[in-house]
Enzyme design. Structure first.
Site, PDB file in Angstrom:
ATOM      1  N   SER A  13       0.892  -1.188   0.088  1.00  0.00           N
ATOM      2  CA  SER A  13      -0.008  -0.051  -0.145  1.00  0.00           C
ATOM      3  C   SER A  13       0.989   1.283   0.029  1.00  0.00           C
ATOM      4  O   SER A  13       1.704   1.424  -0.976  1.00  0.00           O
ATOM      5  CB  SER A  13      -0.920  -0.056   1.261  1.00  0.00           C
ATOM      6  N   ASP A  26      -9.395  -3.597  -5.983  1.00  0.00           N
ATOM      7  CA  ASP A  26      -9.062  -2.341  -5.309  1.00  0.00           C
ATOM      8  C   ASP A  26      -8.812  -1.243  -6.210  1.00  0.00           C
ATOM      9  O   ASP A  26      -8.700  -0.974  -7.432  1.00  0.00           O
ATOM     10  CB  ASP A  26      -7.376  -2.683  -5.163  1.00  0.00           C
ATOM     11  N   HIS A  43      -8.677  -4.410  -1.526  1.00  0.00           N
ATOM     12  CA  HIS A  43      -7.512  -3.919  -1.022  1.00  0.00           C
ATOM     13  C   HIS A  43      -7.254  -4.156   0.841  1.00  0.00           C
ATOM     14  O   HIS A  43      -8.255  -3.978   1.376  1.00  0.00           O
ATOM     15  CB  HIS A  43      -7.238  -2.326  -0.994  1.00  0.00           C
TER      16      HIS A  43
END
Length: 338
Positions: free
Chosen positions: A177, A276, A306
């Site tokens: 991320s 995501d 995600h």
């Protein structure tokens, strides 16, 4: 079927069958985690404290790394307990190193001392010496504080390689991320500044582009607006906290997708999740790396959102994702010599 269920049906139909029960059990978020960063960090701290990590076979040591202004950056070095890579005479072979930058929207995500689960797993499974970086967090410390801390940690690791028992020719950067975005940015900085050599950049569900969510019509639109998971809006909120106030557009060291020249970078592995909102930016970055002549491997996790692995760590999908991510790092750090 209720009206709410009908609205959620397109998302549920796209979720991987194994993950549907987990997805359906997710609670609607009652508040924006960026509304009260302090409370969000406190909840994470409490959760981590209640679930101590498995440190079997790994020991760690904390170091203060001096910044240019005289303040200290804290890093933690995880190493196998078998003695390899200690740097002392006769202690064993030098090991490759992984600098691990945690995720958390540039604002949260820091693990408790000695409790970084990703670092512990990589240290055992690769094996490698893993350096975790407690970079400064937004919004108290906006860009470029965090990425400069990460770059400083890379410099320190390379400078202290012999003492730490690290092979300086085998240093990789890795993160999920926001940590993936920081890995890409530090790789660019190392190239542009003539800094330490980076062997590999491992970008897992990376946050690379401040433009994600700024426009409507994303390919994963149905899940990207489901309040149970990371949305385009929440991605935008994270960037607003990270970038300096009044910033019109990020530069390449804030958002690597903004870089105009990707040539001369080390090989990369890019992993994205199908549902995501950052998926397309990750795939686009991988394609641009390829076009620039950079060796790249790419994997998309179908039917996953995600951070799904945090909610379904024992699922086959999560295990396969972790095995792929670790396997790509292992292949880079332990190349097969013909």
């Amino acid at each position: 079927m209720s009206a709410q269920s009908e609205l959620q049906l397109p998302t549920a139909m796209r979720v991987h069958p194994e993950l549907v029960p987990v997805f359906e059990a997710l609670a609607q978020r009652s508040s924006d985690p960026y509304e009260d960063i302090g409370a969000t960090r406190a909840r994470l701290h409490k959760l981590l404290a209640s679930l101590p990590a498995d440190r079997t076979g790994v020991r760690s040591e904390r170091f203060e790394v001096p910044r240019a202004d005289g303040s200290a950056l804290m890093v933690e070095v995880y190493r196998p307990e078998d003695g390899a890579g200690t740097g002392s005479e006769g202690a064993g072979r030098a090991l490759p190193a992984v600098l691990h930058f945690h995720g958390g929207g540039f604002a949260v995500g820091r693990s408790l001392p000695g409790q970084d689960r990703t670092a512990l797993a990589l240290c055992r499974e690769l094996p490698a010496i893993v350096v975790t970086v407690e970079y400064r967090l937004a919004p108290e410390h906006r860009y470029p504080a965090g990425v400069e801390d990460c770059y400083r940690a890379l410099e320190w690791t390379a400078e202290r390689a012999a003492e730490l028992g690290i092979d300086p020719a085998r240093i990789a950067l890795a993160g999920k991320s926001a940590g993936g975005g920081l890995s890409a940015a530090v790789t660019l900085m190392a190239r542009d500044r003539g800094g330490p050599a980076v062997l590999h950049q491992s970008l897992c569900i990376p946050d690379l582009d401040d433009r994600v969510g700024a426009e409507e019509g994303a390919a994963a639109a149905d899940v990207a607006e489901d309040a149970r998971v990371t949305t385009r809006r929440s991605v935008q909120r994270a960037w607003r906290h990270y970038l300096p106030e009044g910033t019109g557009a990020a530069d390449a060291y804030a958002a690597a997708a903004r870089a105009t020249d990707l040539s001369g970078l080390p090989p990369a592995s890019v992993l994205v999740c199908d549902l995501d909102p950052m998926r397309d930016a990750g795939l686009a970055y991988a394609r641009r790396l390829m076009d620039a002549g950079v060796p790249v491997t790419v994997r998309n996790v179908p039917g996953a959102w995600h951070g799904f692995e945090l909610f379904a760590p024992d699922s086959r999908v999560a295990r396969e994702m972790a095995a792929y991510w670790t396997g790509q790092l292992r292949a880079a750090l332990y190349p097969v010599v013909a």
